[in-house]
Design a protein around this motif. Sequence first.
Motif, short mmCIF file in Angstrom:
data_model
loop_
_atom_site.label_atom_id
_atom_site.label_comp_id
_atom_site.label_asym_id
_atom_site.label_seq_id
_atom_site.Cartn_x
_atom_site.Cartn_y
_atom_site.Cartn_z
N TYR A 236 0.83 -1.20 0.00
CA TYR A 236 0.00 0.00 0.00
C TYR A 236 0.87 1.25 0.00
CZ TYR A 236 -3.53 -3.35 1.71
OH TYR A 236 -4.38 -4.43 1.85
N LEU A 237 0.40 2.24 -0.73
CA LEU A 237 1.05 3.55 -0.73
C LEU A 237 -0.03 4.60 -0.58
CD1 LEU A 237 3.49 5.46 -1.24
CD2 LEU A 237 2.90 5.38 -3.66
N LEU A 238 0.01 5.34 0.53
CA LEU A 238 -0.96 6.39 0.79
C LEU A 238 -0.25 7.74 0.60
CD1 LEU A 238 -3.81 7.21 1.82
CD2 LEU A 238 -2.82 7.26 4.11
N ALA A 239 -0.80 8.56 -0.28
CA ALA A 239 -0.21 9.88 -0.55
C ALA A 239 -1.22 10.93 -0.15
CB ALA A 239 0.14 10.00 -2.03
N GLY A 240 -0.78 11.91 0.63
CA GLY A 240 -1.68 12.94 1.11
C GLY A 240 -1.13 14.32 0.85
N ALA A 241 -2.04 15.23 0.54
CA ALA A 241 -1.63 16.61 0.27
C ALA A 241 -1.43 17.33 1.60
CB ALA A 241 -2.70 17.30 -0.56
N GLY A 242 -0.31 17.10 2.20
CA GLY A 242 -0.04 17.71 3.50
C GLY A 242 1.28 17.21 4.04
N ASP A 243 1.45 17.32 5.35
CA ASP A 243 2.71 16.87 5.93
C ASP A 243 2.56 15.49 6.57
OD1 ASP A 243 2.42 19.06 8.85
OD2 ASP A 243 1.30 17.28 8.25
N GLU A 244 3.60 15.07 7.21
CA GLU A 244 3.63 13.72 7.79
C GLU A 244 2.50 13.54 8.80
OE1 GLU A 244 7.45 12.65 9.39
OE2 GLU A 244 6.55 11.32 10.89
N ASN A 245 2.24 14.53 9.60
CA ASN A 245 1.18 14.40 10.62
C ASN A 245 -0.19 14.21 9.98
OD1 ASN A 245 2.98 14.69 12.75
ND2 ASN A 245 2.85 16.93 12.70
N PHE A 246 -0.39 14.88 8.87
CA PHE A 246 -1.68 14.74 8.16
C PHE A 246 -1.90 13.29 7.74
CE2 PHE A 246 -5.24 15.53 5.60
CZ PHE A 246 -5.04 15.03 4.33
N VAL A 247 -0.87 12.68 7.16
CA VAL A 247 -1.01 11.31 6.65
C VAL A 247 -1.08 10.31 7.80
CG1 VAL A 247 0.26 9.49 5.46
CG2 VAL A 247 0.01 11.72 4.39
N ARG A 248 -0.30 10.54 8.84
CA ARG A 248 -0.24 9.57 9.95
C ARG A 248 -1.60 9.34 10.59
NH1 ARG A 248 4.19 7.34 11.81
NH2 ARG A 248 6.24 8.26 11.38
N GLN A 249 -2.44 10.39 10.65
CA GLN A 249 -3.72 10.23 11.34
C GLN A 249 -4.60 9.20 10.65
OE1 GLN A 249 -6.43 13.70 10.98
NE2 GLN A 249 -4.93 14.55 9.57
N PHE A 250 -4.34 8.92 9.39
CA PHE A 250 -5.17 7.97 8.64
C PHE A 250 -4.61 6.55 8.69
CE2 PHE A 250 -8.11 10.98 7.08
CZ PHE A 250 -7.40 12.16 6.92
N LEU A 251 -3.52 6.38 9.42
CA LEU A 251 -2.93 5.05 9.55
C LEU A 251 -3.35 4.36 10.84
CD1 LEU A 251 0.74 5.92 8.45
CD2 LEU A 251 -1.17 5.16 7.03
N LYS A 252 -4.11 5.11 11.65
CA LYS A 252 -4.41 4.58 12.99
C LYS A 252 -5.39 3.43 12.90
CE LYS A 252 -3.58 9.03 15.20
NZ LYS A 252 -4.18 10.23 15.80
N GLY A 253 -5.17 2.47 13.81
CA GLY A 253 -6.04 1.31 13.87
C GLY A 253 -7.21 1.57 14.80
N PRO A 254 -7.98 0.55 15.06
CA PRO A 254 -9.17 0.71 15.92
C PRO A 254 -8.80 1.09 17.34
CG PRO A 254 -8.74 -1.62 15.46
CD PRO A 254 -7.79 -0.84 14.62
#
Lengths: 254, 182
Positions: A236-254
Amino acid sequence: MTSREAKEMLLLYRPEADKDDTEFAEALQLARNDPDLKQWFDQHCAMQKALFSSFDRIAVPEALKEQILSERKAHVGASAGRKATILVLAAIPILLLITFLVVYSDTRRVADFTTFRQMMAGKVSPERYPVMDLETSDLGKIRQYLAEKGGQKDYVLPAALEKTSGTGCKIFAWRGKKVSMVCFNSGRNSTPKTPDLFLFIVDRSAVQEPPAKNAANIEQVRQLATASWTDGQKTYLLAGAGDENFVRQFLKGP
Amino acid sequence: MSLTGDDSGQSVSLDFESLVARYYSSLYKFAYSLTQAEADACDLTQQTFYVWATKGHQLRDATKVKTWLFTTLHREFLESRRRYARFPHYELGQMDAELPTVSAATVNQLDSAGVMQALAQVDEVYKAPVALFYLRDCSYKEIADILEIPMGTVKSRIARGIAQLHTILNGARSTRHKEGHD
């Protein structure tokens, strides 16, 4: 010249290129004097301006130029290689070994995950992205579509991403491998149909040196923050228009 | 490599790298307009330059290099299409439908993706001339040379293609307005 004839003529009118073209003079004069025709023409010009702009904005893949040049060099090199083979027939075992090493290393260079990440990140941004095969906010419909159309099946999204609104998906080929792209809108902007998160899913076997399992690797690629991981047989490769913190929030599990 | 003028009167080098740098972007956009698929457009563009690399030396009039490249790309596109479908035959007569009235709302909602989707629905025979028209790289004469059809036919197809495109865009906007979006 009738109004209809003028309209047919003015369909072809390009304000900058044709402003001095006498072929349009009569039609333009009629449009100035006829209020209904003028209104139609003004609206037509507005539409044409927007259409010209749309075509201007067609995004050209960043790596395309280099790809063309490198394949040209490869073609020239291959021709020289065939002549060299004829000239050095006695050295066939050594030549075969050299050929194997060149092809093998070239294959790794072409198909490694770093290249995959660069190429995928180069395709997208909130301002431009490939035309979607399916546009919908429903992640269930996206999953079904991908499964039915030869895209990725049984992929697993992080819990935070499962709760994010989709915008659509696309299936395309990369180096002969199928890549599924699922697009999301994080809710950060006021246009829910515009994606600012792009998830690329590919078979793990499609790339050399895939990212580690179950631990996201964060990299900045131009304007995008990317996170990559491998889970099971998928990368998987997730690319987000923002910085590292922006993308990290979408990696969180339950 | 030799330097000579192109169709616009500007000097252009026939060196491979220079040609790629000068034309790859506009060729790709033309290819993308025809295929609406990035991968196919890349393939067409690369194939065009491959053909140039192998056969470009046959071009006798170096001022025609731009037309040569676009013509080659268009031929490659047609060849790829012939493998899957026959071209329908279109009679060129008067336009049948009323010329569309464009709404301001349609204009405001245009984006590249929507325009490409609409272009995909335009009749095949109009797609290439319309794309070349909107890409603004070519004069009507150049478009006629690229598509290997007479000037009158080019203008007729562009006019009909534009009318179709506008109608499709207006219709797409009306549908979204009535049914809502996901």
